[in-house]
Scaffold this motif. Structure first.
Motif: not given
Length: 59
Positions: A5-9, A13-21, A38-40, A47-51
């Motif tokens: 969940a932390l990884y996805l959050i 946040v990163v995707i939101g920042g890139l969309v804003y820019i 694509v980023l999602v 996230a699945v791979t790391k956790t």
């Protein structure tokens, strides 16, 4: 909260920042939406791979 969940959050946040820019740079909406999708997908895959827990060895 799980590390998945932390990884996805963090990815959201990163995707939101890139969309804003991209919006500030007047990038066409279809490119913003396509890039976000694509980023999602990459975020979920990462996230699945790391956790993912390791499978127990078979006897």
């Amino acid at each position: 909260m799980s590390s998945f969940a932390l990884y996805l959050i963090g990815m959201i946040v990163v995707i939101g920042g890139l969309v804003y820019i991209a919006t500030l740079l007047h990038v066409p909406n279809q490119w913003i939406i396509g890039g976000a999708v694509v980023l999602v997908g990459a975020g979920i895959l990462g996230a699945v791979t790391k956790t993912r827990s390791k499978d127990p060895p078979e006897h």
